[in-house]
Design a protein around this motif. Structure first.
Motif, short mmCIF file in Angstrom:
data_model
loop_
_atom_site.label_atom_id
_atom_site.label_comp_id
_atom_site.label_asym_id
_atom_site.label_seq_id
_atom_site.Cartn_x
_atom_site.Cartn_y
_atom_site.Cartn_z
N PRO A 35 0.84 -1.20 0.00
CA PRO A 35 0.00 0.00 0.00
C PRO A 35 0.88 1.25 0.00
O PRO A 35 1.90 1.31 0.69
CB PRO A 35 -0.78 -0.13 1.31
CG PRO A 35 -0.83 -1.61 1.56
CD PRO A 35 0.51 -2.13 1.07
N ALA A 36 0.49 2.25 -0.79
CA ALA A 36 1.30 3.46 -0.95
C ALA A 36 1.37 4.30 0.32
O ALA A 36 2.27 5.10 0.50
CB ALA A 36 0.75 4.30 -2.10
N LYS A 37 0.40 4.09 1.22
CA LYS A 37 0.39 4.84 2.48
C LYS A 37 0.37 3.86 3.65
O LYS A 37 -0.31 2.83 3.60
CB LYS A 37 -0.86 5.73 2.56
CG LYS A 37 -0.97 6.70 1.40
CD LYS A 37 -0.72 8.09 1.85
CE LYS A 37 -0.96 9.06 0.70
NZ LYS A 37 0.13 9.93 0.46
N GLY A 38 1.13 4.20 4.69
CA GLY A 38 1.16 3.39 5.90
C GLY A 38 -0.09 3.61 6.74
O GLY A 38 -0.98 4.38 6.37
N GLU A 39 -0.13 2.96 7.91
CA GLU A 39 -1.27 3.07 8.81
C GLU A 39 -1.49 4.51 9.25
O GLU A 39 -2.61 4.92 9.56
CB GLU A 39 -1.08 2.21 10.06
CG GLU A 39 -0.72 0.76 9.81
CD GLU A 39 0.77 0.49 9.80
OE1 GLU A 39 1.59 1.45 9.62
OE2 GLU A 39 1.15 -0.67 9.94
N ASP A 40 -0.42 5.28 9.29
CA ASP A 40 -0.49 6.67 9.75
C ASP A 40 -0.83 7.65 8.63
O ASP A 40 -0.92 8.86 8.86
CB ASP A 40 0.83 7.07 10.41
CG ASP A 40 2.03 6.86 9.49
OD1 ASP A 40 1.84 6.52 8.30
OD2 ASP A 40 3.17 7.04 9.96
N GLY A 41 -1.02 7.14 7.42
CA GLY A 41 -1.36 8.00 6.29
C GLY A 41 -0.17 8.60 5.58
O GLY A 41 -0.33 9.28 4.56
N ASN A 42 1.03 8.34 6.08
CA ASN A 42 2.25 8.85 5.45
C ASN A 42 2.69 7.89 4.35
O ASN A 42 2.32 6.71 4.35
CB ASN A 42 3.36 9.01 6.49
CG ASN A 42 3.08 10.14 7.44
OD1 ASN A 42 2.55 11.18 7.05
ND2 ASN A 42 3.41 9.95 8.71
N PRO A 43 3.52 8.37 3.40
CA PRO A 43 4.01 7.49 2.34
C PRO A 43 4.70 6.25 2.91
O PRO A 43 5.36 6.33 3.95
CB PRO A 43 4.99 8.37 1.57
CG PRO A 43 4.53 9.77 1.83
CD PRO A 43 3.99 9.75 3.25
N ALA A 44 4.55 5.13 2.21
CA ALA A 44 5.14 3.86 2.65
C ALA A 44 6.66 4.00 2.74
O ALA A 44 7.30 4.45 1.80
CB ALA A 44 4.76 2.75 1.69
N ASN A 45 7.19 3.61 3.91
CA ASN A 45 8.64 3.62 4.09
C ASN A 45 9.10 2.23 4.50
O ASN A 45 8.30 1.29 4.57
CB ASN A 45 9.05 4.70 5.10
CG ASN A 45 8.42 4.50 6.47
OD1 ASN A 45 7.97 3.42 6.82
ND2 ASN A 45 8.40 5.56 7.26
N VAL A 46 10.39 2.08 4.76
CA VAL A 46 10.94 0.76 5.09
C VAL A 46 10.36 0.24 6.40
O VAL A 46 10.08 -0.95 6.53
CB VAL A 46 12.48 0.78 5.11
CG1 VAL A 46 13.04 -0.56 5.57
CG2 VAL A 46 13.03 1.13 3.72
N ALA A 47 10.13 1.11 7.38
CA ALA A 47 9.53 0.68 8.64
C ALA A 47 8.15 0.05 8.38
O ALA A 47 7.83 -1.00 8.94
CB ALA A 47 9.41 1.85 9.61
N PHE A 48 7.35 0.68 7.52
CA PHE A 48 6.04 0.13 7.17
C PHE A 48 6.19 -1.19 6.43
O PHE A 48 5.46 -2.14 6.68
CB PHE A 48 5.25 1.15 6.34
CG PHE A 48 3.94 0.62 5.82
CD1 PHE A 48 2.94 0.20 6.68
CD2 PHE A 48 3.72 0.52 4.46
CE1 PHE A 48 1.74 -0.30 6.19
CE2 PHE A 48 2.53 0.03 3.95
CZ PHE A 48 1.53 -0.38 4.84
N LEU A 49 7.17 -1.27 5.54
CA LEU A 49 7.42 -2.51 4.80
C LEU A 49 7.72 -3.65 5.77
O LEU A 49 7.19 -4.75 5.61
CB LEU A 49 8.58 -2.33 3.81
CG LEU A 49 9.05 -3.60 3.11
CD1 LEU A 49 7.97 -4.16 2.19
CD2 LEU A 49 10.33 -3.32 2.31
N VAL A 50 8.56 -3.40 6.76
CA VAL A 50 8.92 -4.45 7.72
C VAL A 50 7.67 -4.93 8.46
O VAL A 50 7.45 -6.14 8.61
CB VAL A 50 10.01 -3.96 8.69
CG1 VAL A 50 10.20 -4.93 9.85
CG2 VAL A 50 11.33 -3.75 7.94
#
Length: 110
Positions: A35-50
Motif C-alpha cells: 500500500p502506498a500509504k502506511g497506517e499513519d497515512g504517510n508514504p510507505a517507508n521501510v519501517a512500514f514494509l517491515v
C-alpha cells in the motif's frame, strides 16, 4: 498502480538471504504490492514494509529472528537498490515504485 479496491500501491521487490528466507516460506524473492500509504497515512517507508512483511508475508512464527523492538534486528544487513540503508535514511526511506530491498542475515552459529 492500483489494486482492485482502488488503493494505490508501490510495487517493490523484497529479497531474503543468509537464512532469512526460511522465515518466508523458503522463498528468496517476493514481489510485493505495498500500500502506498502506511497506517499513519504517510508514504510507505521501510519501517512500514517491515511491519507489512511480518503481518502478511511471514509464515514462520519466529518473528523475533527478523525484528526486535519493531525494527530489523541487529545482524541483518538491509540494502535498498544495492546501497546500505544507512545511506538512504534507514527505516524512514520512502519506498519508490520498482525499489528492491534486500535483507541479509549476517548471524552465524558457531
Amino acid at each position: 498502480m492500483a489494486t482492485a479496491s482502488g488503493q494505490d500501491v508501490v510495487p517493490v521487490t523484497v529479497e531474503f538471504t543468509g537464512g532469512l528466507e526460511m522465515l518466508f516460506s523458503n522463498q528468496r524473492k517476493h514481489d510485493i504490492a505495498l500500500p502506498a500509504k502506511g497506517e499513519d497515512g504517510n508514504p510507505a517507508n521501510v519501517a512500514f514494509l517491515v511491519r507489512y512483511l511480518c503481518k502478511n508475508t511471514m509464515k514462520d512464527h519466529r518473528k523475533d529472528l527478523f525484528v526486535l523492538d519493531d525494527t530489523v534486528r541487529p545482524g541483518i544487513l538491509v540494502l535498498i537498490n544495492e546501497a546500505d540503508w544507512e545511506l538512504e535514511g534507514e527505516e524512514q526511506y520512502e519506498l519508490q515504485k520498482g525499489d528492491t530491498v534486500l535483507f541479509v542475515s549476517t548471524l552465524h552459529g558457531g
